[in-house]
Design a protein around this motif. Structure first.
Motif: not given
Length: 53
Positions: A1-6, A13-18, A32-34, A43-48
């Motif tokens: 998740m953090a990698e895709a946002l970057t 940071e990976k630890a920031a993604v909840r 997902v909360s960041v 708050e973001v919505t992730v589409a898988v």
């Protein structure tokens, strides 16, 4: 998740993604909360989606 946002241009940071329900293992849309700062949570919505064969 953090990698895709970057890759999208957001330094996260990976630890920031909840993930409230744990790892995302199915297709669909998930909230997902960041944690951007101690007092700032986005708050973001992730589409898988599945891979095209």
């Amino acid at each position: 998740m953090a990698e895709a946002l970057t890759k999208a241009g957001f330094a996260v940071e990976k630890a920031a993604v909840r993930l409230p329900t744990g790892p995302l293992k199915t297709t669909g849309e998930f909230p997902v909360s960041v944690a951007l700062h101690t007092d700032v949570i986005a708050e973001v919505t992730v589409a898988v989606v599945g891979e095209a064969a």
